[in-house]
Design a protein around this motif. Structure first.
Motif, short mmCIF file in Angstrom:
data_model
loop_
_atom_site.label_atom_id
_atom_site.label_comp_id
_atom_site.label_asym_id
_atom_site.label_seq_id
_atom_site.Cartn_x
_atom_site.Cartn_y
_atom_site.Cartn_z
N GLU A 1 -0.87 15.55 20.69
CA GLU A 1 -1.64 14.35 21.06
C GLU A 1 -1.09 13.10 20.37
N ILE A 2 -0.82 13.24 19.08
CA ILE A 2 -0.31 12.09 18.33
C ILE A 2 1.07 11.70 18.85
N SER A 3 1.91 12.68 19.04
CA SER A 3 3.27 12.45 19.53
C SER A 3 3.24 11.72 20.87
N LEU B 1 2.53 12.09 4.62
CA LEU B 1 1.13 11.68 4.46
C LEU B 1 0.29 12.77 3.80
N THR B 2 0.62 14.02 4.09
CA THR B 2 -0.07 15.14 3.45
C THR B 2 0.24 15.17 1.96
N ALA B 3 1.50 14.98 1.61
CA ALA B 3 1.90 14.96 0.20
C ALA B 3 1.24 13.81 -0.56
N MET B 4 0.97 12.72 0.15
CA MET B 4 0.30 11.57 -0.45
C MET B 4 -1.21 11.79 -0.57
N GLY B 5 -1.72 12.87 0.05
CA GLY B 5 -3.15 13.16 0.01
C GLY B 5 -3.97 12.35 1.00
N ILE B 6 -3.30 11.76 1.98
CA ILE B 6 -3.97 10.87 2.92
C ILE B 6 -4.45 11.61 4.17
N VAL B 7 -3.71 12.63 4.58
CA VAL B 7 -4.14 13.46 5.71
C VAL B 7 -4.10 14.92 5.29
N GLU B 8 -4.77 15.72 6.07
CA GLU B 8 -4.74 17.17 5.85
C GLU B 8 -4.60 17.86 7.19
N SER C 1 0.82 -1.22 0.00
CA SER C 1 0.00 0.00 0.00
C SER C 1 0.85 1.26 0.00
N GLY C 2 2.17 1.11 0.06
CA GLY C 2 3.05 2.28 0.10
C GLY C 2 3.04 2.99 1.44
N ILE C 3 2.66 2.27 2.48
CA ILE C 3 2.56 2.85 3.82
C ILE C 3 3.52 2.09 4.74
N SER C 4 4.28 2.81 5.54
CA SER C 4 5.17 2.15 6.51
C SER C 4 4.41 1.93 7.82
N GLY C 5 5.03 1.16 8.70
CA GLY C 5 4.42 0.91 10.00
C GLY C 5 4.19 2.18 10.81
N SER C 6 5.15 3.10 10.76
CA SER C 6 5.00 4.34 11.52
C SER C 6 3.87 5.21 10.94
N TYR C 7 3.71 5.19 9.63
CA TYR C 7 2.60 5.93 9.00
C TYR C 7 1.28 5.29 9.41
N TRP C 8 1.25 3.96 9.39
CA TRP C 8 0.04 3.23 9.73
C TRP C 8 -0.42 3.54 11.15
N ARG C 9 0.51 3.62 12.09
CA ARG C 9 0.13 3.91 13.48
C ARG C 9 -0.50 5.30 13.59
N VAL C 10 0.02 6.26 12.87
CA VAL C 10 -0.57 7.61 12.86
C VAL C 10 -1.99 7.54 12.28
N LEU C 11 -2.14 6.84 11.17
CA LEU C 11 -3.46 6.74 10.54
C LEU C 11 -4.47 6.07 11.46
N CYS C 12 -4.04 5.07 12.20
CA CYS C 12 -4.96 4.39 13.14
C CYS C 12 -5.43 5.34 14.24
N ILE C 13 -4.53 6.17 14.73
CA ILE C 13 -4.91 7.15 15.75
C ILE C 13 -5.93 8.13 15.19
N LEU D 1 7.46 13.12 13.96
CA LEU D 1 6.05 13.13 13.58
C LEU D 1 5.80 14.13 12.46
N THR D 2 6.46 15.27 12.52
CA THR D 2 6.30 16.29 11.48
C THR D 2 6.67 15.72 10.11
N LYS D 3 7.76 14.95 10.05
CA LYS D 3 8.16 14.32 8.78
C LYS D 3 7.08 13.37 8.28
N ILE D 4 6.54 12.58 9.19
CA ILE D 4 5.50 11.62 8.81
C ILE D 4 4.27 12.36 8.28
N ILE D 5 3.85 13.40 8.99
CA ILE D 5 2.66 14.15 8.59
C ILE D 5 2.88 14.83 7.24
N LYS D 6 4.07 15.38 7.02
CA LYS D 6 4.36 16.01 5.73
C LYS D 6 4.25 14.99 4.59
#
Length: 146
Positions: A57-59, A76-83, A34-46, A69-74
Motif C-alpha cells: 500500500e505504501i509503495s 525508521l524502525t531503527a529510529m523507533g519511529i515505526v514498528e 528533525s533527522g528526517i528526510s523528505g522520503s521518510y516524511w512522506r511515509v510517516l504522513c501516509i 521502501l524496505t530501506k526506509i522502513i528499516k
C-alpha cells in the motif's frame, strides 16, 4: 490555438518544476533539524493518515519500489519511529507509528505549519481545492498510461 496549448503545457512543466524544487528544498531544510528526510516524511504522513499500512500500500501510494521502501522502513524502525506488526495474515506485515513516531510527526507538523501557511497565503479554500483536483487528474493521467 494548438501552438498556444503546447506553449502553456511547456510553461506548466517549467513552473511545476520550479515550485517543486522550492517546496522540496524548504521542507527538507525544516526536516533536517528533525533527522528526517523528505522520503521518510512522506511515509510517516501516509501512516498518520491511515493508522497503519502494508508495504504494498505504501509503495503504491508513493510510487516507489518495495526495495527502496524496505530501506526506509528499516531506518525508521531503527529510529523507533515505526514498528512492524503482523497483519491478519501472518505473511502480511503492517507498518504503524510508535508513540515516538506520533510525537515526531506532531513536532515536525508544528515546524512546517508556518511555511505551509505562507505557501497558501492569499488563496481561497476553493482555489486550493481546484489545485488539488487538477493535480489529482494529472496524476491519474500519468498513472493510467503506465
Amino acid at each position: 490555438m494548438v501552438r498556444k496549448v503546447k506553449k502553456n503545457r511547456d510553461l506548466f512543466f517549467s513552473e511545476y518544476s520550479s515550485i517543486y524544487r522550492l517546496l522540496n528544498n524548504h521542507i527538507n531544510r525544516i526536516l533536517e533539524n528533525s533527522g528526517i528526510s523528505g522520503s521518510y516524511w512522506r511515509v510517516l504522513c501516509i501512516l498518520q493518515r491511515s493508522g497503519q499500512a502494508n508495504f504494498g500500500e505504501i509503495s503504491k501510494r508513493l510510487y516507489i519500489e518495495k526495495p527502496a521502501l524496505t530501506k526506509i522502513i528499516k531506518k525508521l524502525t531503527a529510529m523507533g519511529i515505526v514498528e512492524i506488526r503482523l497483519g491478519r495474515d501472518k505473511r502480511e506485515k503492517q507498518i504503524g507509528l510508535t508513540s515516538l513516531g506520533e510525537e515526531k510527526i506532531d513536532q515536525i507538523g508544528k515546524e512546517l505549519e508556518p511555511f505551509m501557511e505562507q505557501v497558501f497565503q492569499g488563496l481561497t479554500k476553493e482555489q486550493v481545492d481546484v489545485v488539488f483536483e487538477i493535480m489529482e487528474l494529472i496524476k491519474e493521467n500519468i498513472v493510467s498510461k503506465q
